[in-house]
Motif scaffolding. Structure first.
Motif: not given
Ligand SMILES: Cc1cc2nc3c(=O)[nH]c(=O)nc-3n(C[C@H](O)[C@H](O)[C@H](O)COP(=O)(O)OP(=O)(O)OC[C@H]3O[C@@H](n4cnc5c(N)ncnc54)[C@H](O)[C@@H]3O)c2cc1C
Length: 491
Positions: A238-240, A250-254, A290-292, A356-358, A387-389
Motif C-alpha cells: 500500500v506504499y504508493e 505509510g513509508t518504510s522509515r529505513v 523508484r524512491q531508492l 515525513h517526506n511530504r 538522524v538520517d542526515a
Molecule cells: C528538504 C528535504 C531534505 C531531505 N533530507 C534527507 C536526508 O538528509 N536524508 C535522507 O535520507 N533523505 C532526505 N530527504 C528525502 C526523504 O524525505 C527521506 O529519504 C524520506 O523521508 C525517508 O523516509 P523513509 O525511509 O520512510 O522513506 P521511504 O518513502 O520509505 O523511501 C525509502 C528510501 O528511499 C530513499 N528516498 C525516499 N525518498 C527520497 C527522496 N525524495 N530523495 C532521495 N531519496 C529518497 C530514502 O533512502 C528512503 O529511506 C529529504 C527530502 C527533502 C524534501
C-alpha cells in the motif's frame, strides 16, 4: 560461509568502519574475512576529517548507539571493535602498526569531502607501507558510470531512472561472514590492543534532549531489519497510496539505517524486489524502488556537481536576493511560524530526529519561498537535527524545494501550507500529535486557526499570539513576494 583456514592467520587486515555500521552484507568486512587474514575492525571519530559535514548532533547520538550494538554484533562472530578519536590517517597507521596489519579495507563513501579525505588518507597510509582498499556497497550503482546518450551526466530524474533500470543488476546481499579461529581477534590470543571506550568518543550530547529520539528508534542492525521486515510484510503493497500521509506509518522509515549503514541498499532492494532487476520485480514494488532510485540520483548529481552541497546547481541563483532574518529562521526552526503543518513538522524533527517526506517538502518550500531564506540555512538545520542526515539526499531535497537544483520544483509552485495540511492531514491527527496547544480545535480550522471565530478559539483554549502564534507572514503576501523574487532569476 566460514573462511577455510583453522590455523592462525599470517596476515592482518584492518576493516575501517564508516557509514556502514553493519556486520551482514558489508563488502569490506566480507572481503577481509575471505582473504583468510586476521581481522581487526576499527571505527575512528574525526570531526576535522569530516569538515565541513561532520555528523550533526542527532546523528552523533545515532552513531554512538550503533557502535554499542555493532561492538556486540561483531563479538558474536569473534571480532573486537576498536574505537579511536583522532585524525583518520594517524589513527589507522597507529592501529595498523600495533596489530601488524598491511592493509585497511573500507567501503567507499561518495560525499565529495569524504572522497578527498580518503585520497589524503590513502597517501599517508601508503607512505607507511599500508594499502587502502575501497569496496562498493553504499549505493546500488557507481554514480560515475551512468551517462546520457551524449556521454554527460543527467540532470533530470526520469531519464536517469530509465537508464539506471537498464544498467542495474543488483547482486544478492551476503550474510554475516564466519571466521576461522585464527582470524578472530576476540578470542584468547587475539589482538592485545586497547579497544577504546565508545563513551570516550564524546558523541552523546552533554544535555540530554534525546529521550523522544530514543523512544522512536532502535539504532542497530537488528532494529534495521525489524523495520524493513515490518514494512515489507505489512505496508509495501500500500506504499504508493499511503506514502503521502504523515500521520500514518505509510513509508518504510529505513532512512536512518540506510544513511548510517545498518542496512545496505541491496538488502532493501532484495527484500522488496526479490530479483536482481526491476523488470523482474513484482510491479507493486516499483514505486518503492523508484524512491531508492532518487537516492542514486542524488549521488549522481553530487558526484558530477560536487559544489552543490554549498551552492545552487542552477548558476542563475548565485545572486538570488535571499532575505536575512535570524528571528524568522528561529521561528521556523522551533515550529513557531503560525502554520500548523509547518510547525508540526519542525517539532516532529526536533523530537524524533526524523520528518515525513511530504512535510519535509512543505517546510522546505516554506523556508525558501514564504520566508525567502536561503535553503542552505534549512539544509544546515536538517543536517544537525536529522538522524538520517545524508549529504546526497539532503542537498537534493533542499535544492529541489528551493527551485535551485536538478529537476527542481518550478519557481512558481509555492506550496500553500494550509491546502497541504488539509489534503495530507485531513483529520488533523498529525498536527494534533505535535501541536498539543491546538489539539481541541475543530478540524475545520485546524490548518488555519486564524480563520476561526473567537468563540471557537476560546472553546478550544487557543489564544492566537499567546498559546499559538499568528502566521509569521500572510500566505498571499508571501506568495507574491516569492514570485517577484524568483521572477527576477527565472531567465
Ligand atoms: C528538504 C528535504 C531534505 C531531505 N533530507 C534527507 C536526508 O538528509 N536524508 C535522507 O535520507 N533523505 C532526505 N530527504 C528525502 C526523504 O524525505 C527521506 O529519504 C524520506 O523521508 C525517508 O523516509 P523513509 O525511509 O520512510 O522513506 P521511504 O518513502 O520509505 O523511501 C525509502 C528510501 O528511499 C530513499 N528516498 C525516499 N525518498 C527520497 C527522496 N525524495 N530523495 C532521495 N531519496 C529518497 C530514502 O533512502 C528512503 O529511506 C529529504 C527530502 C527533502 C524534501
Amino acid at each position: 560461509m566460514e573462511s577455510s583456514s583453522q590455523g592462525p592467520a599470517d596476515r592482518t587486515i584492518v576493516v575501517w568502519y564508516r557509514r556502514d555500521l553493519r556486520v551482514a552484507d558489508n563488502e569490506a568486512l566480507w572481503a577481509a574475512v575471505h582473504s583468510g587474514a586476521r581481522v581487526v575492525p576499527v571505527f575512528v571519530s574525526s570531526e576535522d576529517d569530516e569538515q565541513p559535514w561532520q555528523p550533526g548532533a542527532a546523528q552523533r547520538w545515532w552513531i554512538h548507539h550503533s557502535l554499542v550494538s555493532l561492538r556486540a554484533a561483531l563479538a558474536e562472530i569473534g571480532l573486537d571493535l576498536v574505537v579511536r578519536k583522532g585524525a583518520f590517517a594517524k589513527s589507522l597507521i597507529a592501529i595498523a602498526s600495533e596489530v601488524g596489519a598491511d592493509a585497511v579495507f573500507a567501503n567507499r563513501r561518495f560525499e565529495p569531502h569524504a572522497a578527498s579525505s580518503d585520497a589524503e588518507t590513502d597517501k599517508v597510509l601508503s607512505s607507511g607501507g599500508i594499502s587502502l582498499q575501497l569496496f562498493d556497497g553504499f549505493l546500488l550503482h557507481d554514480p560515475a558510470q551512468i551517462r546520457t546518450g551524449a556521454g554527460g551526466p543527467y540532470r533530470v530524474f526520469t531519464p536517469f531512472w530509465r537508464r539506471l533500470q537498464e544498467q542495474l543488476r543488483v547482486p544478492p546481499p551476503v550474510g554475516a561472514p564466519e571466521l576461522s579461529l585464527g582470524q578472530r581477534t576476540a578470542s584468547p590470543g587475539g589482538a592485545s590492543i586497547d579497544l577504546g571506550s565508545i563513551e570516550s568518543l564524546g558523541l552523546l550530547p552533554t544535555v540530554n534532549w534525546t529521550a523522544e529520539i530514543a523512544r522512536t528508534w532502535v539504532p542497530s542492525e537488528a532494529g534495521a531489519h525489524a523495520a524493513l521486515d515490518e514494512f515489507v510484510t505489512n505496508r509495501n503493497s500500500v506504499y504508493e497510496s499511503r506514502r503521502d500521509f504523515p500521520a500514518e506509518l505509510g513509508t518504510s522509515r529505513v532512512s536512518p539505517f540506510l544513511a548510517n549503514g545498518q542496512l545496505s541498499p541491496r538488502q532493501i532492494w532484495y527484500a522488496v524486489a526479490r530479483s536482481p532487476t526491476i523488470a523482474n520485480a513484482d510491479a507493486g514494488a516499483h514505486p518503492y524502488l523508484r524512491q531508492l532510485g532518487w537516492r542514486e540520483f542524488s549521488y549522481h548529481v553530487l558526484r558530477h556537481n560536487p559544489f552543490t552541497s554549498d551552492a545552487p546547481l542552477n548558476a542563475r541563483f548565485v545572486s538570488f536576493p535571499w532575505r536575512r532574518s535570524k528571528a524568522d529562521l528561529q521561528k521556523w526552526q522551533r515550529g513557531q511560524t503560525g502554520y500548523p503543518i509547518v510547525d508540526a513538522g519542525m517539532r516532529e524533527l526536533w523530537a524524533t530526529g526524523w520528518m515525513h517526506n511530504r512535510v519535509r517538502m512543505v517546510v522546505a518550500s516554506f523556508l525558501t519561498k514564504h520566508l525567502l531564506l536561503n535553503w542552505r540555512h534549512g539544509a544546515a538545520w536538517f543536517w544537525d537535527t536529522l538522524v538520517d542526515a545524508d549529504l546526497g539526499n539532503n542537498t537534493m531535497g533542499w535544492q529541489w524545494s528551493a527551485g535551485t537544483g536538478a529537476d527542481a520544483q518550478p519557481y512558481f509552485r509555492v506550496f500553500n501550507p494550509t491546502t497541504q495540511g488539509k489534503k495530507f492531514d485531513r483529520d488533523g491527527t498529525y498536527v494534533r500529535r505535535w501541536l498539543p496547544e491546538l489539539a481541541r480545535l475543530e478540524n475545520k480550522y485546524l490548518h488555519a486557526p486564524w480563520d476561526a471565530p473567537d468563540d471557537v478559539l476560546e472553546r478550544a483554549g487557543v489564544r492566537l499570539g499567546e498559546t499559538y502564534p499568528k502566521p509569521i507572514v500572510p500566505h498571499a503576501e508571501a506568495r507574491e513576494r516569492a514570485l517577484a523574487a524568483y521572477g527576477q532569476v527565472k531567465g
